[in-house]
Design a protein around this motif. Structure first.
Motif, PDB file in Angstrom:
ATOM      1  N   VAL A  78     -12.062  54.210 -72.243  1.00 47.74           N
ATOM      2  CA  VAL A  78     -12.590  53.727 -73.525  1.00 47.74           C
ATOM      3  C   VAL A  78     -13.145  54.910 -74.314  1.00 47.74           C
ATOM      4  O   VAL A  78     -13.901  55.728 -73.786  1.00 47.74           O
ATOM      5  N   ARG A  79     -12.764  55.012 -75.569  1.00 54.10           N
ATOM      6  CA  ARG A  79     -13.203  56.119 -76.411  1.00 54.10           C
ATOM      7  C   ARG A  79     -14.486  55.739 -77.147  1.00 54.10           C
ATOM      8  O   ARG A  79     -14.663  54.576 -77.536  1.00 54.10           O
ATOM      9  N   VAL A  80     -15.385  56.706 -77.325  1.00 51.04           N
ATOM     10  CA  VAL A  80     -16.664  56.440 -77.989  1.00 51.04           C
ATOM     11  C   VAL A  80     -16.816  57.339 -79.209  1.00 51.04           C
ATOM     12  O   VAL A  80     -16.708  58.569 -79.113  1.00 51.04           O
ATOM     13  N   LEU A  81     -17.061  56.717 -80.363  1.00 50.29           N
ATOM     14  CA  LEU A  81     -17.346  57.432 -81.602  1.00 50.29           C
ATOM     15  C   LEU A  81     -18.821  57.226 -81.920  1.00 50.29           C
ATOM     16  O   LEU A  81     -19.251  56.121 -82.234  1.00 50.29           O
ATOM     17  N   MET A  82     -19.609  58.295 -81.801  1.00 41.45           N
ATOM     18  CA  MET A  82     -21.046  58.202 -82.027  1.00 41.45           C
ATOM     19  C   MET A  82     -21.355  58.245 -83.524  1.00 41.45           C
ATOM     20  O   MET A  82     -20.733  58.978 -84.280  1.00 41.45           O
ATOM     21  N   LEU A  83     -22.357  57.443 -83.925  1.00 42.72           N
ATOM     22  CA  LEU A  83     -22.783  57.388 -85.315  1.00 42.72           C
ATOM     23  C   LEU A  83     -24.283  57.650 -85.396  1.00 42.72           C
ATOM     24  O   LEU A  83     -25.046  57.177 -84.562  1.00 42.72           O
ATOM     25  N   THR A  84     -24.700  58.393 -86.412  1.00 46.00           N
ATOM     26  CA  THR A  84     -26.110  58.679 -86.599  1.00 46.00           C
ATOM     27  C   THR A  84     -26.426  58.748 -88.086  1.00 46.00           C
ATOM     28  O   THR A  84     -25.542  58.997 -88.913  1.00 46.00           O
ATOM     29  N   MET A  85     -27.686  58.549 -88.424  1.00 46.11           N
ATOM     30  CA  MET A  85     -28.113  58.641 -89.825  1.00 46.11           C
ATOM     31  C   MET A  85     -28.354  60.081 -90.248  1.00 46.11           C
ATOM     32  O   MET A  85     -28.381  60.393 -91.423  1.00 46.11           O
ATOM     33  N   PHE A  86     -28.529  60.972 -89.280  1.00 41.95           N
ATOM     34  CA  PHE A  86     -28.996  62.318 -89.601  1.00 41.95           C
ATOM     35  C   PHE A  86     -28.022  63.390 -89.139  1.00 41.95           C
ATOM     36  O   PHE A  86     -27.592  63.395 -87.990  1.00 41.95           O
ATOM     37  N   ASP A  87     -27.688  64.342 -90.027  1.00 38.87           N
ATOM     38  CA  ASP A  87     -26.770  65.411 -89.635  1.00 38.87           C
ATOM     39  C   ASP A  87     -27.469  66.459 -88.787  1.00 38.87           C
ATOM     40  O   ASP A  87     -26.825  67.355 -88.241  1.00 38.87           O
ATOM     41  N   LEU A  88     -28.811  66.360 -88.666  1.00 38.47           N
ATOM     42  CA  LEU A  88     -29.544  67.302 -87.814  1.00 38.47           C
ATOM     43  C   LEU A  88     -30.027  66.604 -86.547  1.00 38.47           C
ATOM     44  O   LEU A  88     -30.995  67.009 -85.925  1.00 38.47           O
ATOM     45  N   ASP A  89     -29.380  65.540 -86.180  1.00 40.16           N
ATOM     46  CA  ASP A  89     -29.755  64.804 -84.977  1.00 40.16           C
ATOM     47  C   ASP A  89     -29.642  65.715 -83.760  1.00 40.16           C
ATOM     48  O   ASP A  89     -28.614  66.327 -83.523  1.00 40.16           O
ATOM     49  N   SER A  90     -30.716  65.788 -82.980  1.00 43.36           N
ATOM     50  CA  SER A  90     -30.749  66.703 -81.835  1.00 43.36           C
ATOM     51  C   SER A  90     -29.935  66.211 -80.656  1.00 43.36           C
ATOM     52  O   SER A  90     -29.849  66.881 -79.638  1.00 43.36           O
ATOM     53  N   TYR A  91     -29.311  65.038 -80.775  1.00 44.01           N
ATOM     54  CA  TYR A  91     -28.591  64.466 -79.649  1.00 44.01           C
ATOM     55  C   TYR A  91     -27.107  64.807 -79.625  1.00 44.01           C
ATOM     56  O   TYR A  91     -26.386  64.381 -78.721  1.00 44.01           O
ATOM     57  N   ILE A  92     -26.629  65.533 -80.610  1.00 42.18           N
ATOM     58  CA  ILE A  92     -25.190  65.747 -80.742  1.00 42.18           C
ATOM     59  C   ILE A  92     -24.566  66.345 -79.489  1.00 42.18           C
ATOM     60  O   ILE A  92     -23.580  65.833 -78.951  1.00 42.18           O
ATOM     61  N   PHE A  93     -25.137  67.446 -79.014  1.00 43.77           N
ATOM     62  CA  PHE A  93     -24.533  68.120 -77.871  1.00 43.77           C
ATOM     63  C   PHE A  93     -24.594  67.247 -76.625  1.00 43.77           C
ATOM     64  O   PHE A  93     -23.628  67.148 -75.871  1.00 43.77           O
ATOM     65  N   SER A  94     -25.723  66.572 -76.438  1.00 42.26           N
ATOM     66  CA  SER A  94     -25.858  65.686 -75.289  1.00 42.26           C
ATOM     67  C   SER A  94     -24.838  64.546 -75.354  1.00 42.26           C
ATOM     68  O   SER A  94     -24.298  64.125 -74.329  1.00 42.26           O
ATOM     69  N   ALA A  95     -24.570  64.063 -76.556  1.00 46.13           N
ATOM     70  CA  ALA A  95     -23.604  62.974 -76.707  1.00 46.13           C
ATOM     71  C   ALA A  95     -22.205  63.431 -76.311  1.00 46.13           C
ATOM     72  O   ALA A  95     -21.469  62.711 -75.632  1.00 46.13           O
ATOM     73  N   LEU A  96     -21.830  64.627 -76.705  1.00 48.85           N
ATOM     74  CA  LEU A  96     -20.515  65.141 -76.334  1.00 48.85           C
ATOM     75  C   LEU A  96     -20.440  65.400 -74.837  1.00 48.85           C
ATOM     76  O   LEU A  96     -19.421  65.153 -74.199  1.00 48.85           O
ATOM     77  N   ARG A  97     -21.519  65.898 -74.256  1.00 48.62           N
ATOM     78  CA  ARG A  97     -21.557  66.088 -72.806  1.00 48.62           C
ATOM     79  C   ARG A  97     -21.393  64.751 -72.087  1.00 48.62           C
ATOM     80  O   ARG A  97     -20.791  64.672 -71.017  1.00 48.62           O
ATOM     81  N   ALA A  98     -21.945  63.709 -72.670  1.00 50.44           N
ATOM     82  CA  ALA A  98     -21.888  62.391 -72.036  1.00 50.44           C
ATOM     83  C   ALA A  98     -20.490  61.798 -72.094  1.00 50.44           C
ATOM     84  O   ALA A  98     -20.205  60.826 -71.393  1.00 50.44           O
ATOM     85  N   GLY A  99     -19.630  62.382 -72.921  1.00 52.20           N
ATOM     86  CA  GLY A  99     -18.256  61.900 -72.972  1.00 52.20           C
ATOM     87  C   GLY A  99     -17.820  61.328 -74.298  1.00 52.20           C
ATOM     88  O   GLY A  99     -16.718  60.782 -74.409  1.00 52.20           O
ATOM     89  N   ALA A 100     -18.667  61.424 -75.341  1.00 53.62           N
ATOM     90  CA  ALA A 100     -18.265  60.943 -76.659  1.00 53.62           C
ATOM     91  C   ALA A 100     -17.073  61.745 -77.164  1.00 53.62           C
ATOM     92  O   ALA A 100     -16.979  62.944 -76.939  1.00 53.62           O
TER      93      ALA A 100
END
Length: 217
Positions: A78-100
């Motif tokens: 299953v593919r995951v496309l993460m969405l956020t309100m902020f372009d400076l969200d500190s979770y980006i790298f962690s999200a990609l590590r998680a498999g997004a």
């Protein structure tokens, strides 16, 4: 038909996404989740092709939900496309590590969001332009890996390194082909070899490996 699960804690946004997707050819919404825990459970039950996953949700955030979805054998595809309100969200790298497989802002134009879902469903990785810059910043701030990944590129040819560097910049296969004056089929072959040689599950993980090996950044 691309089957999509929408996971967001705001009912209004879930409804807006559903309305947009269900009026778009080739897309259908199979369910809505208000928490990360609900998203994980619904993915197991419904097996969507793509999950639109909000980063910040109660009970379990989108990153942990993504990790559980991607690590479970029955839902790993299953593919995951993460969405956020902020372009400076500190979770980006962690999200990609998680498999997004991708990361977009919630204010992305509707047509671009629809295109992104199709790109993700087709097996490509996708990052918003501002997210690519943020990825570099996050790597510098959080160099520790969540799991062992190759830190060297032993066995990767010079041409494959060029392709990997361009993948890390967010270029699609067609853009890489144009940049390197190669055929699209040749680029796809190089990408396949990189996935095999670096034991990467998808393009998003190739991006991470490029940064961890020092090839990009």
């Amino acid at each position: 038909m691309i089957r999509v699960l929408v996971a967001d804690d705001q009912a209004l946004l879930r409804g807006s996404f559903r309305a947009l997707l269900e009026t778009s050819p080739g897309l259908s919404v199979v369910g809505e989740a208000a928490t990360g825990a609900e998203a994980v459970a619904m993915v197991r039950d419904l097996m969507p092709d793509v999950v639109l996953m909000d980063v910040r949700m109660p009970e379990m955030d989108g990153i942990e939900a993504t990790r559980r979805i991607r690590e479970a054998a029955e839902t790993a595809a299953v593919r995951v496309l993460m969405l956020t309100m902020f372009d400076l969200d500190s979770y980006i790298f962690s999200a990609l590590r998680a498999g997004a497989s991708g990361f977009l802002l919630k204010d992305t134009p509707p047509a671009d969001l629809l295109d992104a879902i199709r790109v993700i469903a087709a097996g490509e990785a996708l990052l918003a332009p501002t997210v690519t810059r943020r990825l570099i910043e996050e790597f510098a701030a959080r160099p520790e890996p969540a799991r062992p990944l190759p830190r060297t590129l032993d066995g990767v040819t010079d041409r494959e390194r060029e392709v990997l560097a361009l993948i890390a910049r967010g270029l699609s296969n067609s853009e890489i082909a144009e940049h390197l004056h190669l055929s699209l089929a040749t680029v796809k072959t190089y990408v396949g070899r990189l996935l095999t040689k670096l034991d990467a599950r998808d393009r998003a993980q190739l991006v991470i490996i490029a940064y961890e090996s020092g090839l990009a950044g």
